[in-house]
Design a protein around this motif. Sequence first.
Motif, PDB file in Angstrom:
ATOM      1  N   GLU A   1       3.823   2.576  -7.787  1.00  0.00           N
ATOM      2  CA  GLU A   1       5.032   3.736  -7.071  1.00  0.00           C
ATOM      3  C   GLU A   1       3.966   4.672  -5.841  1.00  0.00           C
ATOM      4  OE1 GLU A   1       6.076   8.073  -9.085  1.00  0.00           O
ATOM      5  OE2 GLU A   1       4.351   6.716 -10.000  1.00  0.00           O
ATOM      6  N   ILE A   2       2.848   4.165  -6.009  1.00  0.00           N
ATOM      7  CA  ILE A   2       1.807   4.735  -4.362  1.00  0.00           C
ATOM      8  C   ILE A   2       2.666   3.817  -3.528  1.00  0.00           C
ATOM      9  CG2 ILE A   2      -0.524   5.009  -3.236  1.00  0.00           C
ATOM     10  CD1 ILE A   2      -1.604   6.169  -6.075  1.00  0.00           C
ATOM     11  N   LEU A   3       2.378   2.471  -3.519  1.00  0.00           N
ATOM     12  CA  LEU A   3       2.386   1.695  -2.293  1.00  0.00           C
ATOM     13  C   LEU A   3       4.036   2.158  -2.539  1.00  0.00           C
ATOM     14  CD1 LEU A   3       0.698  -1.171  -3.437  1.00  0.00           C
ATOM     15  CD2 LEU A   3      -0.346  -0.148  -1.325  1.00  0.00           C
ATOM     16  N   GLU A   4       5.011   2.076  -2.890  1.00  0.00           N
ATOM     17  CA  GLU A   4       6.160   2.671  -2.971  1.00  0.00           C
ATOM     18  C   GLU A   4       6.419   3.886  -2.048  1.00  0.00           C
ATOM     19  OE1 GLU A   4       7.832   2.551  -6.509  1.00  0.00           O
ATOM     20  OE2 GLU A   4       8.181   0.225  -6.438  1.00  0.00           O
ATOM     21  N   TYR A   5       5.784   4.417  -2.307  1.00  0.00           N
ATOM     22  CA  TYR A   5       5.915   5.880  -1.263  1.00  0.00           C
ATOM     23  C   TYR A   5       5.492   5.844   0.088  1.00  0.00           C
ATOM     24  CZ  TYR A   5       6.965   9.595  -5.149  1.00  0.00           C
ATOM     25  OH  TYR A   5       7.558   9.510  -5.851  1.00  0.00           O
ATOM     26  N   GLY A   6       4.192   5.282   0.597  1.00  0.00           N
ATOM     27  CA  GLY A   6       4.225   3.806   1.882  1.00  0.00           C
ATOM     28  C   GLY A   6       4.700   3.491   2.548  1.00  0.00           C
ATOM     29  N   ALA A   7       5.360   2.637   1.723  1.00  0.00           N
ATOM     30  CA  ALA A   7       6.249   1.855   2.449  1.00  0.00           C
ATOM     31  C   ALA A   7       7.168   2.738   2.733  1.00  0.00           C
ATOM     32  CB  ALA A   7       7.332   0.697   1.532  1.00  0.00           C
TER      33      ALA A   7
ATOM     34  N   LEU B   1       3.524  -6.253  -3.721  1.00  0.00           N
ATOM     35  CA  LEU B   1       3.872  -4.762  -3.235  1.00  0.00           C
ATOM     36  C   LEU B   1       3.983  -3.887  -2.251  1.00  0.00           C
ATOM     37  CD1 LEU B   1       1.368  -4.410  -6.632  1.00  0.00           C
ATOM     38  CD2 LEU B   1       3.786  -4.002  -6.454  1.00  0.00           C
ATOM     39  N   TRP B   2       2.729  -5.083  -0.778  1.00  0.00           N
ATOM     40  CA  TRP B   2       2.435  -3.879   0.249  1.00  0.00           C
ATOM     41  C   TRP B   2       4.241  -4.553   0.927  1.00  0.00           C
ATOM     42  CZ3 TRP B   2      -1.916  -7.742   0.624  1.00  0.00           C
ATOM     43  CH2 TRP B   2      -2.913  -7.173   1.181  1.00  0.00           C
ATOM     44  N   SER B   3       4.283  -3.927   1.701  1.00  0.00           N
ATOM     45  CA  SER B   3       5.844  -3.517   2.540  1.00  0.00           C
ATOM     46  C   SER B   3       5.785  -4.366   3.767  1.00  0.00           C
ATOM     47  CB  SER B   3       6.524  -2.371   3.202  1.00  0.00           C
ATOM     48  OG  SER B   3       5.950  -1.882   3.993  1.00  0.00           O
ATOM     49  N   ARG B   4       6.977  -4.834   4.701  1.00  0.00           N
ATOM     50  CA  ARG B   4       6.543  -6.325   5.647  1.00  0.00           C
ATOM     51  C   ARG B   4       6.465  -4.670   7.095  1.00  0.00           C
ATOM     52  NH1 ARG B   4       5.294 -10.133   3.260  1.00  0.00           N
ATOM     53  NH2 ARG B   4       6.588 -11.371   2.358  1.00  0.00           N
ATOM     54  N   GLN B   5       6.879  -3.811   6.109  1.00  0.00           N
ATOM     55  CA  GLN B   5       5.969  -2.720   7.659  1.00  0.00           C
ATOM     56  C   GLN B   5       4.541  -2.132   7.060  1.00  0.00           C
ATOM     57  OE1 GLN B   5       8.797   0.547   7.348  1.00  0.00           O
ATOM     58  NE2 GLN B   5       9.999  -0.902   8.947  1.00  0.00           N
ATOM     59  N   ALA B   6       4.096  -3.278   7.387  1.00  0.00           N
ATOM     60  CA  ALA B   6       2.480  -3.104   7.323  1.00  0.00           C
ATOM     61  C   ALA B   6       1.657  -3.931   7.484  1.00  0.00           C
ATOM     62  CB  ALA B   6       1.950  -3.103   5.612  1.00  0.00           C
ATOM     63  N   ILE B   7       0.319  -3.235   7.940  1.00  0.00           N
ATOM     64  CA  ILE B   7      -1.232  -3.802   8.437  1.00  0.00           C
ATOM     65  C   ILE B   7      -2.040  -3.570   7.506  1.00  0.00           C
ATOM     66  CG2 ILE B   7      -2.682  -3.885  10.107  1.00  0.00           C
ATOM     67  CD1 ILE B   7      -0.749  -1.931  12.377  1.00  0.00           C
ATOM     68  N   LEU B   8      -2.651  -4.869   7.542  1.00  0.00           N
ATOM     69  CA  LEU B   8      -3.926  -5.039   6.300  1.00  0.00           C
ATOM     70  C   LEU B   8      -4.730  -4.680   6.829  1.00  0.00           C
ATOM     71  CD1 LEU B   8      -5.150  -5.193   3.779  1.00  0.00           C
ATOM     72  CD2 LEU B   8      -4.780  -7.333   4.080  1.00  0.00           C
ATOM     73  N   ASN B   9      -6.145  -3.741   7.104  1.00  0.00           N
ATOM     74  CA  ASN B   9      -7.370  -4.093   8.314  1.00  0.00           C
ATOM     75  C   ASN B   9      -8.014  -4.148   6.710  1.00  0.00           C
ATOM     76  OD1 ASN B   9      -6.677  -2.557  10.286  1.00  0.00           O
ATOM     77  ND2 ASN B   9      -6.399  -0.961   9.366  1.00  0.00           N
ATOM     78  N   MET B  10      -8.723  -5.310   7.428  1.00  0.00           N
ATOM     79  CA  MET B  10      -9.768  -5.964   6.403  1.00  0.00           C
ATOM     80  C   MET B  10     -10.940  -5.887   7.114  1.00  0.00           C
ATOM     81  SD  MET B  10      -9.272  -9.419   4.163  1.00  0.00           S
ATOM     82  CE  MET B  10      -8.218  -8.930   3.248  1.00  0.00           C
TER      83      MET B  10
END
Length: 122
Positions: free
Chosen positions: A3-9, A42-51
């Motif tokens: 749910e949190i990831l959906e809100y982020g997307a 779970l990650w949207s395609r409008q996301a950046i992963l900072n590792m």
Amino acid sequence: MKEILEYGAKYAEVGKYPIQYQWTLINGINDGIDEIEALTPLWSRQAILNMIPVNAVDGSPYRRPSTEQIDKIKEACRANGILLKFRDSAAQDVDGGCGQLRARALKRKPALQPAQELKIKR
């Protein structure tokens, strides 16, 4: 978490700016390819992963993954279409990486003494 990831997307879609996820890599804890593959849907395609690999600090059990494991993680991200920003810390050899300077400074501080009674003159 879903749910949190959906809100982020949704936020990223409305704001027209990718949401950024932060991931601190810790050897043997969250540095497996299985974590990447499990979270990819779970990650949207409008996301950046900072590792960011964790920096070793004396007294801490946490260590950064090997260079080989980091390379495997990077490849798994690419293979799963994850936009990855990999942050490799500089100055590790002199304990100058993120968290290392603070740990060194805390070592030098004298131990805190119990609070003393405050006497106010009137």
